[in-house]
Design an enzyme around this catalytic site. Structure first.
Site, short mmCIF file in Angstrom:
data_model
loop_
_atom_site.label_atom_id
_atom_site.label_comp_id
_atom_site.label_asym_id
_atom_site.label_seq_id
_atom_site.Cartn_x
_atom_site.Cartn_y
_atom_site.Cartn_z
N ASP A 169 -2.42 6.43 6.17
CA ASP A 169 -3.37 5.75 5.73
C ASP A 169 -3.78 4.66 6.59
O ASP A 169 -3.14 3.58 6.87
CB ASP A 169 -2.68 4.97 4.20
CG ASP A 169 -3.59 3.80 3.72
OD1 ASP A 169 -4.85 3.87 4.33
OD2 ASP A 169 -3.21 3.41 2.94
N TRP A 209 0.87 -1.16 -0.08
CA TRP A 209 -0.09 0.00 -0.17
C TRP A 209 0.86 1.21 0.14
O TRP A 209 0.68 2.38 -0.37
CB TRP A 209 -1.13 -0.01 1.04
CG TRP A 209 -1.80 -1.22 0.94
CD1 TRP A 209 -2.34 -2.24 1.68
CD2 TRP A 209 -2.96 -1.15 -0.29
NE1 TRP A 209 -3.21 -2.98 1.11
CE2 TRP A 209 -3.52 -2.26 -0.17
CE3 TRP A 209 -3.26 -0.40 -1.33
CZ2 TRP A 209 -4.65 -2.59 -0.53
CZ3 TRP A 209 -4.23 -0.74 -2.18
CH2 TRP A 209 -4.88 -2.15 -1.95
N LYS A 251 -12.79 -2.02 5.90
CA LYS A 251 -11.88 -3.13 6.83
C LYS A 251 -12.37 -3.15 8.20
O LYS A 251 -12.99 -4.04 8.69
CB LYS A 251 -10.71 -2.86 6.62
CG LYS A 251 -9.66 -3.31 5.39
CD LYS A 251 -9.58 -2.53 4.40
CE LYS A 251 -8.96 -3.22 3.17
NZ LYS A 251 -8.39 -2.36 2.41
#
Ligand SMILES: *Cc1c(COP(=O)(O)O)cnc(C)c1O
Length: 360
Positions: free
Chosen positions: A171, A101, A195
């Protein structure tokens, strides 16, 4: 049979939340309609969104000089919105590379300005977090971006990178609300909801007010944080149903002791699973350094990879679903977000113990 869903995202939601949503689906609080059908400008829906924001502020202790934005486009869109809004005339931004990511955030940021990668764990196959004193930081950086929890690699920060005057950007897609966070230390926090918060389609941004209003020339209206900040996330139609479900999740968190209590359960779940892996005499193995192991996403491999298919098939048959590892790393991955009960992890480790005995 009880089903436990270990998917990395979209992921498990609290049963109580789903049941409440079911009960309220056709007729929310006597309004005669579903939340899905309501005008986002009507007072019923406005109250839902206001309460969701207030509860999130309370749960995370968000200071008054931060805006909470309910956006769309996923965390991936934030990979662009962050540099578009936060470069503020500076030449480059600092980025830490801890895995898949981070890499995506870095490559998108390069479209808008310079990127200084302060450190990378690529040479260690992203199995650990580079020590803070090795980071090559630029004191003139527009901001410092990092990924507190790498969902694919299973690497998580247990500490806060103190960035001084350089705004810290995180993030938090896969660990928001899983542990206490000192929001005041951050310039901006973003997270896709699917999530740890709610359904896909909602992205949460928490941003310090003084960082707004300096977007790159040519920034589309919809990609300027200020547009959404000035309009209470109602510049256009927000993802109303997603915000409603997120609001139910926030209420569920508050009812269950808030983030501090959630963290204790998350620690217990992680200890149970990593303990099982580490006590398996090498039958199971987690590639991540002990100090950097994620409490949310637990990747592990089997000593004999030819047993992977059998492991997954037997797990499925017991209602232990979505354990296949990410295609880029292989093996297994168990995602054990807030809504995964301790019983689910207990069922998983019971199965893992039996499977190891059968094949060990
Ligand atoms: C899932 C994830 C993303 C991508 O989220 P989308 O909402 O699919 O764009 C980005 N960063 C992290 C850490 C993630 O876990």
């Amino acid at each position: 049979m009880t089903i436990y869903n270990f998917s990395a995202g979209p992921a498990v939601l609290p049963k109580e939340v789903l049941q409440q949503a079911q009960a309220e689906l056709p007729d929310w609080h006597g309004s005669g309609m579903s939340v899905m059908e309501m005008s986002h400008r009507g007072k019923e829906y406005m109250s839902i969104q206001a309460e969701a924001e207030a509860d999130l502020r309370e749960l995370m202790g968000i200071p008054a000089n931060y805006k909470v934005l309910f956006l769309q486009g996923g965390a991936s869109q934030q990979f662009a919105m962050v540099p578009m809004n936060l470069l503020r005339g500076r030449k480059s931004a600092d980025y830490l590379n801890t895995g898949e990511w981070s890499k995506k955030a870095i490559s998108e940021a390069k479209r808008f300005g310079g990127v200084n990668v302060v450190a990378t764990a690529a040479d260690r196959n992203f199995s650990c977090i580079p020590a803070f004193d090795t980071w090559q930081r630029d004191p003139e950086a527009a901001y410092l971006h990092y990924t507190p929890n790498e969902t694919i690699g299973g690497v998580e920060f247990d500490w806060l990178p103190e960035s001084g005057d350089v705004p810290l950007v995180a993030d938090m897609s896969s660990n928001i609300l899983s542990r206490p966070v000192d929001v005041g230390k951050y310039g901006l926090i973003y997270a896709g909801a699917q999530k740890n918060v709610g359904p896909a389609g909602l992205t949460i941004v928490i941003v310090r007010e003084d960082l707004l209003g300096q977007a790159l020339p040519g920034t589309p209206t919809m990609l300027d944080y200020k547009t959404h900040a000035d309009n209470d996330s109602m510049y256009n139609t927000p993802p109303t149903y997603g915000i409603y479900i997120a609001g139910l999740v926030f209420r569920w968190l508050k009812k269950n002791g808030g983030i501090a209590a959630m963290e204790q359960t998350n620690i217990a779940k992680a200890e149970l699973l990593y303990g099982t892996i580490d006590a398996s005499n090498g039958f199971y193995r987690c590639p991540v350094a002990l100090s950097d192991r994620s409490r949310m996403n637990v990747p592990f491999t089997l000593k004999d990879a030819s047993l992977d298919g059998d492991f997954l098939k037997q797990a499925d048959a017991r209602g232990l679903l979505q354990l296949k590892g990410h295609r880029s790393v292989g093996g297994m991955r168990a995602s054990i977000y807030n809504a995964m009960p301790l019983d689910g992890v207990q069922a998983l480790v019971n199965f893992m113990g039996g499977f190891a005995k059968q094949h060990g």
